[in-house]
Scaffold this motif. Sequence first.
Motif, PDB file in Angstrom:
ATOM      1  N   ARG A   1      -8.568   5.844   0.955  1.00  0.00           N
ATOM      2  CA  ARG A   1      -9.233   5.621  -0.333  1.00  0.00           C
ATOM      3  C   ARG A   1      -9.373   4.142  -0.687  1.00  0.00           C
ATOM      4  NH1 ARG A   1      -4.998   8.563  -2.231  1.00  0.00           N
ATOM      5  NH2 ARG A   1      -4.675   7.097  -3.961  1.00  0.00           N
ATOM      6  N   HIS A   2      -8.511   3.309  -0.118  1.00  0.00           N
ATOM      7  CA  HIS A   2      -8.484   1.910  -0.541  1.00  0.00           C
ATOM      8  C   HIS A   2      -8.637   0.969   0.661  1.00  0.00           C
ATOM      9  CE1 HIS A   2      -7.315   3.289  -4.490  1.00  0.00           C
ATOM     10  NE2 HIS A   2      -6.303   3.958  -3.981  1.00  0.00           N
ATOM     11  N   ARG A   3      -9.122  -0.207   0.376  1.00  0.00           N
ATOM     12  CA  ARG A   3      -9.435  -1.194   1.420  1.00  0.00           C
ATOM     13  C   ARG A   3      -8.193  -2.018   1.764  1.00  0.00           C
ATOM     14  NH1 ARG A   3     -13.517  -6.276   0.472  1.00  0.00           N
ATOM     15  NH2 ARG A   3     -13.464  -7.146   2.592  1.00  0.00           N
ATOM     16  N   HIS A   4      -7.869  -2.070   3.043  1.00  0.00           N
ATOM     17  CA  HIS A   4      -6.761  -2.896   3.519  1.00  0.00           C
ATOM     18  C   HIS A   4      -7.315  -4.262   3.927  1.00  0.00           C
ATOM     19  CE1 HIS A   4      -3.787  -4.262   6.657  1.00  0.00           C
ATOM     20  NE2 HIS A   4      -3.001  -4.019   5.616  1.00  0.00           N
ATOM     21  N   LEU A   5      -6.818  -5.325   3.303  1.00  0.00           N
ATOM     22  CA  LEU A   5      -7.374  -6.673   3.507  1.00  0.00           C
ATOM     23  C   LEU A   5      -6.643  -7.488   4.553  1.00  0.00           C
ATOM     24  CD1 LEU A   5      -7.893  -7.569  -0.271  1.00  0.00           C
ATOM     25  CD2 LEU A   5      -9.641  -6.814   1.355  1.00  0.00           C
TER      26      LEU A   5
ATOM     27  N   MET B   1       0.846  -1.186   0.000  1.00  0.00           N
ATOM     28  CA  MET B   1       0.000   0.000   0.000  1.00  0.00           C
ATOM     29  C   MET B   1       0.889   1.246   0.000  1.00  0.00           C
ATOM     30  SD  MET B   1      -3.420   0.274   2.299  1.00  0.00           S
ATOM     31  CE  MET B   1      -4.940   0.934   1.622  1.00  0.00           C
ATOM     32  N   ASN B   2       1.670   1.377  -1.083  1.00  0.00           N
ATOM     33  CA  ASN B   2       2.577   2.511  -1.217  1.00  0.00           C
ATOM     34  C   ASN B   2       2.108   3.396  -2.373  1.00  0.00           C
ATOM     35  OD1 ASN B   2       3.310   0.944  -3.460  1.00  0.00           O
ATOM     36  ND2 ASN B   2       4.986  -0.017  -2.317  1.00  0.00           N
TER      37      ASN B   2
ATOM     38  N   ARG C   1       1.618   4.406   8.010  1.00  0.00           N
ATOM     39  CA  ARG C   1       2.615   4.350   6.936  1.00  0.00           C
ATOM     40  C   ARG C   1       2.018   3.807   5.638  1.00  0.00           C
ATOM     41  NH1 ARG C   1       7.131   0.718   8.301  1.00  0.00           N
ATOM     42  NH2 ARG C   1       8.031   1.634   6.404  1.00  0.00           N
ATOM     43  N   GLN C   2       0.715   3.535   5.644  1.00  0.00           N
ATOM     44  CA  GLN C   2       0.066   2.985   4.444  1.00  0.00           C
ATOM     45  C   GLN C   2      -0.474   4.145   3.598  1.00  0.00           C
ATOM     46  OE1 GLN C   2      -2.839   0.181   5.849  1.00  0.00           O
ATOM     47  NE2 GLN C   2      -1.305  -1.191   6.734  1.00  0.00           N
ATOM     48  N   HIS C   3       0.056   4.263   2.421  1.00  0.00           N
ATOM     49  CA  HIS C   3      -0.327   5.353   1.508  1.00  0.00           C
ATOM     50  C   HIS C   3      -1.756   5.118   0.994  1.00  0.00           C
ATOM     51  CE1 HIS C   3       0.796   8.649  -1.221  1.00  0.00           C
ATOM     52  NE2 HIS C   3      -0.043   8.078  -2.059  1.00  0.00           N
TER      53      HIS C   3
END
Length: 475
Positions: free
Chosen positions: A197-201, A159-160, A191-193
């Motif tokens: 906006r996006h889903r972390h699984l 997630m960069n 630290r996750q870019h």
Amino acid sequence: MREADPMMAIAAPHVPPIPTVPVLGQNRLLQALEAVLEPLVTVLSLWLLVWFHEDDLGPAWLIASIVVFALAFPGRRQLRLSPSRVVAGTLLSWLWIAGLLLLMGFATGQMSLFDPAIVFNWLWFAPVAQLGAHWALRRAAPHLVRLQGPALRAVVVGMNEQGCSLADRLAAAADAGIELVGFFDDRTPDRQHGRDRHRHLGRLAEIAGFVKSNRINLIYLSLPMASQPRIKELLDALKDTTASVYFVPDMFVTDLIQGRSDSVCGLPVISVCETPFRGPAGVLKRISDVVLASIILVLISPVMLGVAIAVKLSSPGPVIFRQRRYGLDGEEIIVYKFRSMTVTEDGGQIQQARKNDARVTRIGAILRKTSMDELPQFVNVLQGRMSIVGPRPHAVAHNELYRPLIKSYMVRHKVKPGITGWAQVNGFRGETDSLEKMEARIHCDLDYLRNWSLRLDLYIIWKTVRLVFQDSAAY
């Protein structure tokens, strides 16, 4: 065009980037349709007019159709371009093809075989038909993608910034046929870019199980190359799945110039910074330069003679001003210009012309306003020192001033300097009185290197001719 210069605190205006069409996620059916659509519609528009006027396709028209299809194939990928870019690109491409066909017809004496009414109507009907076909394909694209089955499900590992950029492109591409499920990353949330906006699984250790239980088809690894042990471990875990795995490397760079895969003695390598003019592209660029420069010099020779006489009579000094510039690979070259000032500076420090500069002669002001002082540089083009289109050559003193201040400044010298360029037609012609403006000019030059095509060169030439009579930035 005018050269760049030192600094005042004036913000650089927005520079529209050269449009690019990402290949990533491009549906193969749509790729094939775009490849044949433009040439096929161009030929069919010709046949329709022939049947309407003559009711018979004779041998001459059939041969012309084959030539037209060969010139137009493959069609351009336009589904991801804005409508204005599609219109401009279509008209410019058709102008090139139609001009080449007419030139061939007159040069071979075969124009008498073709009905002038059909030819005339085809010149406007073909681009209209092309635009109509493209509009229809754009409307049909999402439906064509759905007809091929459910979308491919994808996850991104990392997630960069580059991973989120990939995700944004997939989300914006209605014709990709790819559904992004989410991201896997081991780092803490702060630290996750793009976490908002996006889903972390989950974490990397959970990927293999998630892929198998959730019908994941595609996995994009967006991890830094410094994470090699983690990547190897992850690839070993994914061998127990049927998902396709793609590596999206950062290679510790954020700005590739003509990035492409290659091989050295059988070993695969990826270019990070390369000239666009390798192989056939370099031959095409040189041929177009020689042909266009020769034609232009013949046409403007009376004008150049008149300018030379005017310069000689207006003030003491040489007619031609010679100045050292950096050329291809940073080698020094001598560039010709009509003298427009009372001085001929070429030392370690050069003061660029400014508004109401007392050094500019009366005739010189007219020459600089209309860029007629640059006309002798077409001789530089024939000599092979310059190109008609490319990054404008700055004085050696200006190069030495800016190269330590602007990142990638010297990369612009991967190609021959040009009489005009992408920066000049985007508002950076004339005095560049701030570091920000010079950075924006270099940004344009690098965009040109990344996206070069003969079509882009012709577009820049056409736009330059228009700007010469409108621009007030040259002093």
